[in-house]
Design a protein around this motif. Structure first.
Motif, PDB file in Angstrom:
ATOM      1  N   LEU A 104       0.846  -1.196   0.000  1.00 47.80           N
ATOM      2  CA  LEU A 104       0.000   0.000   0.000  1.00 47.80           C
ATOM      3  C   LEU A 104       0.880   1.244   0.000  1.00 47.80           C
ATOM      4  CD1 LEU A 104      -2.641  -1.199   2.629  1.00 47.80           C
ATOM      5  CD2 LEU A 104      -2.597  -1.590   0.157  1.00 47.80           C
ATOM      6  N   HIS A 105       0.870   1.975  -1.093  1.00 45.63           N
ATOM      7  CA  HIS A 105       1.794   3.090  -1.289  1.00 45.63           C
ATOM      8  C   HIS A 105       1.617   4.190  -0.249  1.00 45.63           C
ATOM      9  CE1 HIS A 105       1.793   1.972  -5.864  1.00 45.63           C
ATOM     10  NE2 HIS A 105       2.364   1.060  -5.106  1.00 45.63           N
ATOM     11  N   LEU A 106       0.376   4.536   0.064  1.00 45.83           N
ATOM     12  CA  LEU A 106       0.111   5.673   0.935  1.00 45.83           C
ATOM     13  C   LEU A 106       0.357   5.348   2.403  1.00 45.83           C
ATOM     14  CD1 LEU A 106      -3.154   7.082  -0.719  1.00 45.83           C
ATOM     15  CD2 LEU A 106      -0.773   7.770  -1.115  1.00 45.83           C
ATOM     16  N   HIS A 107       0.689   4.090   2.669  1.00 45.03           N
ATOM     17  CA  HIS A 107       0.948   3.666   4.050  1.00 45.03           C
ATOM     18  C   HIS A 107       2.334   3.040   4.153  1.00 45.03           C
ATOM     19  CE1 HIS A 107      -3.195   4.479   5.292  1.00 45.03           C
ATOM     20  NE2 HIS A 107      -3.530   4.029   4.102  1.00 45.03           N
ATOM     21  N   ASN A 108       3.326   3.728   3.536  1.00 45.81           N
ATOM     22  CA  ASN A 108       4.718   3.296   3.642  1.00 45.81           C
ATOM     23  C   ASN A 108       4.939   1.864   3.160  1.00 45.81           C
ATOM     24  OD1 ASN A 108       6.317   5.537   4.929  1.00 45.81           O
ATOM     25  ND2 ASN A 108       4.633   5.362   6.394  1.00 45.81           N
ATOM     26  N   ASN A 109       4.272   1.515   2.045  1.00 45.46           N
ATOM     27  CA  ASN A 109       4.400   0.155   1.508  1.00 45.46           C
ATOM     28  C   ASN A 109       4.019  -0.901   2.535  1.00 45.46           C
ATOM     29  OD1 ASN A 109       5.341   1.170  -0.988  1.00 45.46           O
ATOM     30  ND2 ASN A 109       7.428   1.246  -0.185  1.00 45.46           N
ATOM     31  N   ARG A 110       2.994  -0.601   3.276  1.00 44.35           N
ATOM     32  CA  ARG A 110       2.477  -1.610   4.200  1.00 44.35           C
ATOM     33  C   ARG A 110       2.037  -2.832   3.404  1.00 44.35           C
ATOM     34  NH1 ARG A 110      -1.985  -0.722   8.958  1.00 44.35           N
ATOM     35  NH2 ARG A 110      -2.125  -2.889   9.628  1.00 44.35           N
ATOM     36  N   VAL A 111       2.469  -4.016   3.835  1.00 45.17           N
ATOM     37  CA  VAL A 111       2.141  -5.235   3.100  1.00 45.17           C
ATOM     38  C   VAL A 111       0.841  -5.821   3.641  1.00 45.17           C
ATOM     39  CG1 VAL A 111       4.432  -5.851   2.283  1.00 45.17           C
ATOM     40  CG2 VAL A 111       3.756  -6.497   4.593  1.00 45.17           C
ATOM     41  N   HIS A 112       0.044  -6.331   2.711  1.00 48.19           N
ATOM     42  CA  HIS A 112      -1.289  -6.829   3.072  1.00 48.19           C
ATOM     43  C   HIS A 112      -1.614  -8.043   2.214  1.00 48.19           C
ATOM     44  CE1 HIS A 112      -5.523  -7.052   3.957  1.00 48.19           C
ATOM     45  NE2 HIS A 112      -5.850  -6.795   2.701  1.00 48.19           N
ATOM     46  N   TYR A 113      -2.030  -9.138   2.876  1.00 46.63           N
ATOM     47  CA  TYR A 113      -2.532 -10.314   2.175  1.00 46.63           C
ATOM     48  C   TYR A 113      -4.051 -10.221   2.108  1.00 46.63           C
ATOM     49  CZ  TYR A 113       1.684 -13.258   2.233  1.00 46.63           C
ATOM     50  OH  TYR A 113       2.923 -13.794   1.999  1.00 46.63           O
ATOM     51  N   PRO A 114      -4.640  -9.985   0.941  1.00 45.12           N
ATOM     52  CA  PRO A 114      -6.103 -10.038   0.859  1.00 45.12           C
ATOM     53  C   PRO A 114      -6.567 -11.494   0.855  1.00 45.12           C
ATOM     54  CG  PRO A 114      -5.181  -9.591  -1.299  1.00 45.12           C
ATOM     55  CD  PRO A 114      -4.019  -9.626  -0.336  1.00 45.12           C
ATOM     56  N   GLY A 115      -7.688 -11.763   1.469  1.00 42.26           N
ATOM     57  CA  GLY A 115      -8.211 -13.123   1.478  1.00 42.26           C
ATOM     58  C   GLY A 115      -7.490 -14.014   2.471  1.00 42.26           C
ATOM     59  N   PRO A 116      -7.681 -15.335   2.326  1.00 37.97           N
ATOM     60  CA  PRO A 116      -7.154 -16.281   3.312  1.00 37.97           C
ATOM     61  C   PRO A 116      -5.684 -16.614   3.158  1.00 37.97           C
ATOM     62  CG  PRO A 116      -8.342 -17.462   1.607  1.00 37.97           C
ATOM     63  CD  PRO A 116      -8.484 -16.003   1.291  1.00 37.97           C
ATOM     64  N   GLY A 117      -5.040 -16.168   2.087  1.00 37.61           N
ATOM     65  CA  GLY A 117      -3.636 -16.531   1.880  1.00 37.61           C
ATOM     66  C   GLY A 117      -3.501 -17.934   1.325  1.00 37.61           C
ATOM     67  N   LEU A 118      -2.332 -18.510   1.489  1.00 36.97           N
ATOM     68  CA  LEU A 118      -2.014 -19.796   0.886  1.00 36.97           C
ATOM     69  C   LEU A 118      -2.567 -20.942   1.739  1.00 36.97           C
ATOM     70  CD1 LEU A 118      -0.269 -20.590  -1.630  1.00 36.97           C
ATOM     71  CD2 LEU A 118       1.590 -21.013  -0.038  1.00 36.97           C
ATOM     72  N   ALA A 119      -2.966 -22.027   1.073  1.00 43.10           N
ATOM     73  CA  ALA A 119      -3.472 -23.197   1.784  1.00 43.10           C
ATOM     74  C   ALA A 119      -2.441 -23.712   2.777  1.00 43.10           C
ATOM     75  CB  ALA A 119      -3.822 -24.304   0.784  1.00 43.10           C
ATOM     76  N   VAL A 120      -2.931 -24.303   3.858  1.00 46.12           N
ATOM     77  CA  VAL A 120      -2.069 -24.774   4.946  1.00 46.12           C
ATOM     78  C   VAL A 120      -0.968 -25.694   4.438  1.00 46.12           C
ATOM     79  CG1 VAL A 120      -2.036 -26.187   7.037  1.00 46.12           C
ATOM     80  CG2 VAL A 120      -3.862 -24.512   6.695  1.00 46.12           C
ATOM     81  N   LYS A 121      -1.290 -26.570   3.506  1.00 47.72           N
ATOM     82  CA  LYS A 121      -0.329 -27.564   3.017  1.00 47.72           C
ATOM     83  C   LYS A 121       0.869 -26.921   2.330  1.00 47.72           C
ATOM     84  CE  LYS A 121      -0.135 -32.172   2.663  1.00 47.72           C
ATOM     85  NZ  LYS A 121      -0.404 -33.088   3.761  1.00 47.72           N
ATOM     86  N   TYR A 122       0.706 -25.669   1.854  1.00 47.94           N
ATOM     87  CA  TYR A 122       1.747 -25.020   1.077  1.00 47.94           C
ATOM     88  C   TYR A 122       2.386 -23.856   1.823  1.00 47.94           C
ATOM     89  CZ  TYR A 122      -0.681 -27.966  -2.156  1.00 47.94           C
ATOM     90  OH  TYR A 122      -1.271 -29.062  -2.727  1.00 47.94           O
TER      91      TYR A 122
END
Length: 205
Positions: A104-122
């Motif tokens: 997020l550019h306006l928040h100092n390149n704050r990193v954000h995972y939208p959604g649930p992310g990667l499946a547990v197995k991976y």
């Protein structure tokens, strides 16, 4: 002639013998990737840059085969066994090899995972850290803190905290924190980015 129970068990065993090597190939591919070689689609917007993992054809084929095995099974109990073997969690959806991260550019390149992310197995294959490092390389720095973009107190995910912990212990990366905010840069560029770090923490020079 074996009973129906034993015939069903033989079918499950046969399918698991197909499933496990395919899952193993996917995991090995993700584990062996370096942050420099991540196959990413990078999309720039006014307020953010989105990094999305793009899987090669042979991994997509593995995944399609796994999903096909799931979709062809009608017995819910057997399907649960297959599902857990593939995803590591019976609640995961069929699209859980997808992974996108936003800076997020306006928040100092704050990193954000939208959604649930990667499946547990991976997970636990270093993939999240590799993507974070790629974003640091592209953007110069990334940040995280315990408030949302409106300044309201918020909890970070355990997965995010584990990635930040891994970055903190990475010799290539310099992570600095005031207990609430965290900023990460490549260590070799620390002198050139000291002003950015000071501004992020509100340090008056």
């Amino acid at each position: 002639m074996p009973s129906e129970r034993l015939r069903r068990a033989a079918l499950i065993k046969s399918n698991l013998e197909r499933i496990n090597p395919l899952v193993g190939e996917i995991q090995e591919y993700l584990r062996e990737l370096t942050w420099q070689d991540l196959p990413l689609e990078i999309e720039d917007f006014d307020n953010m840059t989105r990094y999305s993992l793009v899987l090669p054809a042979h991994i997509e084929n593995n995944y399609s085969t796994l999903v096909g095995i799931l979709e062809n099974e009608t017995d819910p109990n057997i399907k649960k066994i297959y599902h857990n073997t593939i995803f590591g969690d019976p609640q995961e959806k069929f699209n859980e090899l997808t992974l996108s991260v936003q800076a997020l550019h306006l928040h100092n390149n704050r990193v954000h995972y939208p959604g649930p992310g990667l499946a547990v197995k991976y997970r636990n294959l270093g993939l999240g850290k590799k993507i974070y490092k790629r974003i640091i390389y592209d953007r110069g720095h990334i940040t995280s803190y315990d408030t949302d973009t409106l300044g309201v107190s918020a909890d970070n995910s355990i997965e995010s905290d584990l990635i930040w912990h891994s970055l903190y212990n990475d010799d290539e990366i310099d992570c600095q924190t005031d207990g609430n905010k965290i900023i990460a840069i490549f260590a070799q560029y620390q002198p050139a980015l000291q002003r950015t770090i000071n501004q992020y923490f509100g340090i008056v020079q």
